[in-house]
Scaffold this active site. Structure first.
Site, PDB file in Angstrom:
ATOM      1  N   GLY A   6       0.776  -2.443   2.464  1.00  0.00           N
ATOM      2  CA  GLY A   6      -0.681  -2.311   2.424  1.00  0.00           C
ATOM      3  C   GLY A   6      -1.209  -2.683   1.051  1.00  0.00           C
ATOM      4  O   GLY A   6      -0.594  -3.479   0.332  1.00  0.00           O
ATOM      5  N   ASN A   7      -2.328  -2.077   0.688  1.00  0.00           N
ATOM      6  CA  ASN A   7      -2.968  -2.428  -0.587  1.00  0.00           C
ATOM      7  C   ASN A   7      -2.078  -2.137  -1.784  1.00  0.00           C
ATOM      8  O   ASN A   7      -1.921  -2.982  -2.669  1.00  0.00           O
ATOM      9  CB  ASN A   7      -4.281  -1.657  -0.732  1.00  0.00           C
ATOM     10  CG  ASN A   7      -5.408  -2.329   0.023  1.00  0.00           C
ATOM     11  OD1 ASN A   7      -5.358  -3.527   0.286  1.00  0.00           O
ATOM     12  ND2 ASN A   7      -6.407  -1.557   0.385  1.00  0.00           N
ATOM     13  N   HIS A  61      -0.962  16.658  -7.426  1.00  0.00           N
ATOM     14  CA  HIS A  61      -1.885  15.529  -7.352  1.00  0.00           C
ATOM     15  C   HIS A  61      -3.022  15.906  -6.406  1.00  0.00           C
ATOM     16  O   HIS A  61      -3.003  15.589  -5.229  1.00  0.00           O
ATOM     17  CB  HIS A  61      -1.124  14.307  -6.828  1.00  0.00           C
ATOM     18  CG  HIS A  61      -1.960  13.065  -6.806  1.00  0.00           C
ATOM     19  ND1 HIS A  61      -2.662  12.619  -7.892  1.00  0.00           N
ATOM     20  CD2 HIS A  61      -2.182  12.162  -5.823  1.00  0.00           C
ATOM     21  CE1 HIS A  61      -3.274  11.493  -7.573  1.00  0.00           C
ATOM     22  NE2 HIS A  61      -3.005  11.203  -6.323  1.00  0.00           N
TER      23      HIS A  61
HETATM   24  N1  APR Z   1       6.744   2.425   8.281  1.00  0.00           N
HETATM   25  C1  APR Z   1       6.382   1.378   7.497  1.00  0.00           C
HETATM   26  N2  APR Z   1       5.103   1.124   7.166  1.00  0.00           N
HETATM   27  C2  APR Z   1       4.158   1.931   7.650  1.00  0.00           C
HETATM   28  C3  APR Z   1       4.456   3.045   8.476  1.00  0.00           C
HETATM   29  C4  APR Z   1       5.822   3.265   8.783  1.00  0.00           C
HETATM   30  N3  APR Z   1       6.200   4.281   9.545  1.00  0.00           N
HETATM   31  N4  APR Z   1       3.296   3.658   8.790  1.00  0.00           N
HETATM   32  C5  APR Z   1       2.306   2.978   8.182  1.00  0.00           C
HETATM   33  N5  APR Z   1       2.811   1.936   7.496  1.00  0.00           N
HETATM   34  C6  APR Z   1       2.118   0.935   6.685  1.00  0.00           C
HETATM   35  C7  APR Z   1       0.811   0.445   7.292  1.00  0.00           C
HETATM   36  O1  APR Z   1       1.051  -0.528   8.302  1.00  0.00           O
HETATM   37  C8  APR Z   1       0.105  -0.136   6.061  1.00  0.00           C
HETATM   38  O2  APR Z   1       0.377  -1.516   5.906  1.00  0.00           O
HETATM   39  O3  APR Z   1       1.723   1.502   5.444  1.00  0.00           O
HETATM   40  C9  APR Z   1       0.724   0.643   4.889  1.00  0.00           C
HETATM   41  C10 APR Z   1      -0.276   1.493   4.139  1.00  0.00           C
HETATM   42  O4  APR Z   1      -1.148   0.643   3.509  1.00  0.00           O
HETATM   43  P1  APR Z   1      -2.696   0.984   3.229  1.00  0.00           P
HETATM   44  O5  APR Z   1      -3.286   1.615   4.434  1.00  0.00           O
HETATM   45  O6  APR Z   1      -3.333  -0.236   2.645  1.00  0.00           O
HETATM   46  O7  APR Z   1      -2.604   2.155   2.145  1.00  0.00           O
HETATM   47  P2  APR Z   1      -2.483   2.016   0.562  1.00  0.00           P
HETATM   48  O8  APR Z   1      -3.822   1.937  -0.033  1.00  0.00           O
HETATM   49  O9  APR Z   1      -1.473   0.988   0.223  1.00  0.00           O
HETATM   50  O10 APR Z   1      -1.913   3.467   0.223  1.00  0.00           O
HETATM   51  C11 APR Z   1      -0.616   3.845   0.637  1.00  0.00           C
HETATM   52  O11 APR Z   1      -0.573   5.792  -0.741  1.00  0.00           O
HETATM   53  O12 APR Z   1      -2.440   6.594  -1.776  1.00  0.00           O
HETATM   54  C12 APR Z   1      -1.454   6.867  -0.852  1.00  0.00           C
HETATM   55  O13 APR Z   1      -1.753   8.356   0.927  1.00  0.00           O
HETATM   56  C13 APR Z   1      -2.114   7.088   0.479  1.00  0.00           C
HETATM   57  O14 APR Z   1      -0.922   6.712   2.480  1.00  0.00           O
HETATM   58  C14 APR Z   1      -1.552   6.065   1.402  1.00  0.00           C
HETATM   59  C15 APR Z   1      -0.477   5.338   0.590  1.00  0.00           C
END
Ligand code: APR
Length: 313
Positions: free
Chosen positions: A12-13, A176
């Site tokens: 993700g991001n 946090h």
């Molecule tokens: N296995 C692998 N990837 C997964 C799973 C899983 N079981 N569940 C979700 N994902 C992936 C999603 O498909 C997505 O691409 O995790 C990614 C999360 O990315 P974003 O939604 O863009 O979140 P991001 O801003 O990167 O933050 C990640 O960090 O700040 C914390 O709690 C916040 O959960 C968030 C994490």
């Protein structure tokens, strides 16, 4: 010599930004893995297509198959869900618990010698989950939050004082969350107490802004949470381990025994100052806090404890 191997779970991001930052430093080859395989593959390819222009040789590879993460030296868990409107902290806790649990099982299976850095929220509870599910030694599992909270604190001090960020040394410990513990006494400007440059009121204003720094970004973005500063913070931790920097920074680590007694907390993960090097968490640094800071610390630990106690572990 083979390059080191880093796996980022969650493209993700934060995960993708981190992949680009790591690739540019040529620290290791990187595997981006996501439940959405296309996103991991697409972002990895996009980053590689930037390599001739930016001039890096590290390889970034996207996948949906954990077998391709095998033998990683460091695994970063960014997989999870953000908190959505109407979702309680508990809802988020249980949803992300399932994600971090399943990811940790795969890490244990394929990269049994890895260092694990957890980023998924709620951070301290998810770090504890990864530690318990992998069963890895406590020096190898840590959560990234303190570096980010300290960076926000430092930036806000720089903005308010008009003095370079390079001169600011800021420190935040605790869980946090809204009741994190920014440390006034250990926050300095070119080695001088921050109170030389900010009035008490100004410092309190900066501290409040730091506590709610994540929320401020969420309100502005509307559809997501911070990712540039979080990714930079993870980079800092990865480099401290791979380059054996023995850097003092704040991270969420398992407290027990000696350190636990000192901090009045044990059996959970929470942010404390550590020395981070090639053995991972090489030391937990004991601080001499003020009465006010101790009170804040205990409140913060209680919040983390309440979440950890709910985990079905
Ligand atoms: N296995 C692998 N990837 C997964 C799973 C899983 N079981 N569940 C979700 N994902 C992936 C999603 O498909 C997505 O691409 O995790 C990614 C999360 O990315 P974003 O939604 O863009 O979140 P991001 O801003 O990167 O933050 C990640 O960090 O700040 C914390 O709690 C916040 O959960 C968030 C994490």
């Amino acid at each position: 010599m083979d390059r080191k191997k880093i796996t980022i779970v969650g493209a993700g991001n934060i995960g993708a930004t981190l992949a680009l930052l790591l690739a540019r430093r040529e620290t290791a080859d990187i595997t981006l893995i996501d439940i959405n395989e296309g996103v991991a593959k697409g972002k990895a390819l996009d980053i590689m297509e930037a390599s001739p222009i930016l001039g890096f040789n590290a390889h970034v590879h996207g996948t949906g198959d954990y077998a391709e993460t095998a033998g990683s030296d460091v695994v970063i868990i960014t997989a999870g869900f953000p908190r959505k409107p109407g979702m309680s902290r508990d809802d988020l806790l249980f949803k992300n618990f399932e994600v971090v649990k399943s990811v940790s099982e795969q890490i244990k299976k394929y990269s049994p010698d890895a260092f694990v850095i957890v980023v998924t929220n709620p951070l301290d509870a998810m770090t504890y989950t990864a530690l318990k599910v992998t069963g890895f030694p406590k020096n190898k599992v840590m959560g990234m939050a303190g570096v980010l909270d300290s960076a926000r604190f430092a930036y806000f001090i720089s903005e308010k004082t008009g003095i370079s960020v390079e001169n600011i040394n800021a420190f935040v410990i605790g869980g946090h969350g809204d009741d994190m513990v920014p440390l006034r006494k250990f926050t300095t400007v070119a080695g001088m107490p921050v109170t030389k440059f900010l009035s008490k009121e100004e410092l309190e204003e900066v501290i409040q802004r730091t506590r709610f720094g994540g929320g401020e970004i969420v309100r502005l973005l509307k559809t997501g949470s911070a990712f540039y500063a979080p990714a930079a913070s993870i980079l800092e931790m990865v480099l401290a381990i791979l380059w054996n920097k023995r850097k003092i920074l704040s991270a969420s680590v398992y407290l027990d025994g000696e350190a636990g007694e000192y901090y009045g907390a044990s059996g959970l993960c929470v942010g404390v100052p550590i020395i981070l090097g090639k053995e991972g968490v090489e030391e937990i640094i004991k601080l001499d806090l003020t009465d006010e800071e101790w009170a804040d610390w205990r409140k913060s630990v209680e919040s983390v404890k309440r979440l950890v106690e709910k985990l079905p572990l």
